[in-house]
Design an enzyme around this catalytic site. Structure first.
Site, PDB file in Angstrom:
ATOM      1  N   MET A   1       0.923  -1.096  -0.045  1.00 55.01           N
ATOM      2  CA  MET A   1      -0.018   0.203  -0.033  1.00 55.01           C
ATOM      3  C   MET A   1       0.972   1.359  -0.059  1.00 55.01           C
ATOM      4  O   MET A   1       1.971   1.351   0.053  1.00 55.01           O
ATOM      5  CB  MET A   1      -0.824   0.044   1.232  1.00 55.01           C
ATOM      6  CG  MET A   1      -1.834  -0.970   1.386  1.00 55.01           C
ATOM      7  SD  MET A   1      -2.756  -1.245   2.688  1.00 55.01           S
ATOM      8  CE  MET A   1      -3.877   0.460   2.912  1.00 55.01           C
ATOM      9  N   HIS A   2       0.104   2.510  -0.036  1.00 50.94           N
ATOM     10  CA  HIS A   2       0.529   3.791   0.308  1.00 50.94           C
ATOM     11  C   HIS A   2       1.531   4.353  -0.889  1.00 50.94           C
ATOM     12  O   HIS A   2       1.459   5.533  -0.979  1.00 50.94           O
ATOM     13  CB  HIS A   2       1.306   3.900   1.559  1.00 50.94           C
ATOM     14  CG  HIS A   2       0.757   3.453   2.578  1.00 50.94           C
ATOM     15  ND1 HIS A   2      -0.701   3.568   2.908  1.00 50.94           N
ATOM     16  CD2 HIS A   2       0.939   2.196   3.569  1.00 50.94           C
ATOM     17  CE1 HIS A   2      -1.094   2.942   3.822  1.00 50.94           C
ATOM     18  NE2 HIS A   2      -0.294   2.058   4.349  1.00 50.94           N
TER      19      HIS A   2
ATOM     20  N   ASP B   1      -3.163  -5.278   0.177  1.00 46.91           N
ATOM     21  CA  ASP B   1      -2.758  -6.444   0.583  1.00 46.91           C
ATOM     22  C   ASP B   1      -3.488  -6.906   1.867  1.00 46.91           C
ATOM     23  O   ASP B   1      -3.785  -7.961   2.158  1.00 46.91           O
ATOM     24  CB  ASP B   1      -1.243  -6.734   0.574  1.00 46.91           C
ATOM     25  CG  ASP B   1      -0.626  -5.670   1.663  1.00 46.91           C
ATOM     26  OD1 ASP B   1      -1.303  -4.776   2.154  1.00 46.91           O
ATOM     27  OD2 ASP B   1       0.550  -5.483   1.831  1.00 46.91           O
TER      28      ASP B   1
END
Length: 498
Positions: free
Chosen positions: A81-82, A240
């Site tokens: 992520m991110h 995820d």
């Protein structure tokens, strides 16, 4: 027989899993890689590394399984992520992706809090901001690499880049968009308030489509590169965490997925948006339509145990089984030793990168086994902080679904049950994030009738461990001391960081 393919773009490697429609694992492909650190605290990955790993793992699967690519009915995605991928108008990567582990944007985080305040972030996006999140990274890029910023046509997340290479579509999903701190998790749209406050161009943000939606098909060029059949449906997927939850059957309120890897996370599903007013916890859209999830994250889950093992046995490392046997020989509460597991700072609920690890209560009578047990208990005390925050927000956990490396230890699972005062069960699903990606591919491609049908057909559980009632009073006493230690030490953490 129909088959589904799941691909997980991780930080340390890519895993691809081929399942049949009955949930049987047919083949697994893996390729490891690392991330680059051009400067201390920086973390970058070349998106081409992910694409090369995807090509390699798909070819591994097709070679091992000998499944006809035409029998693969859908491909789904999971990903770290991110961190943003920066594409120009032609779809070329402008620079390496700046991933979630990157720490360069500390000043930008502070500036965002000054601009928006906690109340403004709560209103605009419903989430905190941290280094490595797209919001802070984009502010850094704008300030320090203006030439790169001017050339950006589209921002994608890691799994979305691979989907782009397979389909030509520049699309993300709500669960991954939620992790950028630029997405309004209530309205399910990019936050115009946040983009305006940071002076970021709305045009560069990708289209957001539902997680289980088919967003394209494999192009002839991608088919030639991977061995897949052109025209194979590609399903959007999700971050995820939500893919791992799907593969663990954690899609109904009350279930809490507890994952211990290097760090640790607690994931629980809610039927309506729940946002912490203090932004101590993350709220993201679920992969299941009409649901959201709360995510508590600690930065050191399995890390402290590995650190301690290497510290006390540097030449011939102890086995974790031996460490567990020593810990099991000591009583609950480790005879008064408490461990604060903040070796890498802490996220939920403190959001403090300056926090540091502490052993408290040591005496000359304590052994290596006491310290090992204190580490296991300290990680669970940190997890209980997250559970208590769930309760504060009106969410009532009913059971823990244990996953990650920590789930392999029966002692650690029992400590989870005793400290959290909840029954603990293990999901037997292998390669959870990649398997979740395959499951959502099955939903999007019509192999499964629904998310619930996918879980019923794919997820099996191990034995359930109940809390030991006799251990509850001791752990309650120790937890209250643990909770008092952080506010006492917080000013000293700040002084040491300075």
């Amino acid at each position: 027989m129909r088959y589904i393919l799941g691909i997980d773009i991780g930080t340390s490697g890519t895993k691809s899993v081929l399942l049949d429609e009955n949930g049987r694992v047919i083949a697994v492909g893996q390729q490891a890689y690392d991330f680059d650190t051009p400067q201390p605290g920086w973390a970058e990955q070349d998106p081409e590394v992910w694409w090369n790993a995807v090509k390699a793992t798909i070819r591994q699967i097709l070679s091992t399984s000998r499944v006809d690519p035409a029998a693969i009915r859908g491909i789904g995605f999971s990903g770290q992520m991110h961190g943003p991928v920066f594409l120009d108008e032609a779809g070329r990567s402008l620079r390496p992706a700046i991933i979630w582990a990157d720490q360069r944007s500390g000043q930008e985080c502070r500036d965002i809090y000054k601009i928006m305040g906690v109340e403004g972030l709560h209103r605009a996006v419903g989430n905190p901001v941290d280094s490595g999140f797209m919001a802070a990274t984009m502010l850094w890029i704008k300030r320090h690499e203006p030439e790169t910023y001017r050339k950006i046509h589209t921002l994608l997340l890691p799994k979305d880049y691979v989907k782009f290479r397979l389909t030509g579509r520049r699309v993300t999903d709500p669960s991954d968009a939620g992790g950028t701190s630029l997405y309004d998790v209530r309205q399910l749209a990019w936050s115009q308030e946040m983009l305006a406050a940071l002076e970021l161009s709305p045009a560069m943000f990708a289209e957001v489509r539902p997680s289980g939606e088919m967003i394209g098909t494999v192009t002839p060029e991608a088919a030639a590169a991977t061995g897949l059949q052109a025209g194979t449906p590609v399903v959007n997927g999700g971050n995820d965490q939500t893919m791992g939850a799907l593969a663990s059957g954690a899609i109904t309120p009350g279930d809490v997925l507890l994952m211990i890897g290097t760090g640790g996370t607690l994931f629980t599903t809610v039927d309506a948006v729940v946002v912490d007013p203090g932004l101590r916890m993350h709220t993201y859209p679920h992969c299941v339509p009409g649901k959201w999830h709360l995510l508590g994250a600690i930065l050191a889950g399995g890390l402290p145990l590995k650190w301690f093992r290497n510290l006390v046995s540097p030449d011939t490392p102890l086995s974790y089984n031996e460490m567990t046997r020593e810990a099991a020989a000591t009583p609950p509460g480790a005879d008064g030793v408490i461990f604060l597991p903040y070796l890498a700072g802490e996220r939920t609920p403190h959001m403090n990168r300056a926090a540091r690890g502490v052993f408290f209560g040591l005496s000359h009578t304590h052994t290596r086994g006491h310290l090992t047990r204190a580490i296991m208990e300290g990680v669970m005390f940190a997890m209980r902080d997250c559970v208590e925050l769930f309760k504060e927000l009106g969410v009532r956990p009913t059971r823990i679904i244990a996953g990650g490396g920590g789930a392999s230890s029966q002692l650690w699972r029992q400590i989870q049950a005793d400290i959290l005062q909840l029954p603990v069960i293990t999901a037997q699903t292998p390669e959870k994030s990649a398997t979740g990606a395959a499951m959502i591919a099955g939903v999007g491609a019509g192999v499964f009738a629904s998310f619930e049908d996918a879980c019923q057909r794919m997820v099996t559980f191990g034995e359930e461990l109940a809390p030991i009632a006799a251990n509850a009073p001791r752990y309650e006493e120790m937890y209250q001391v643990y909770r008092d230690l952080y506010p006492s030490l917080q000013p000293h953490f700040a002084r040491m960081a300075a």
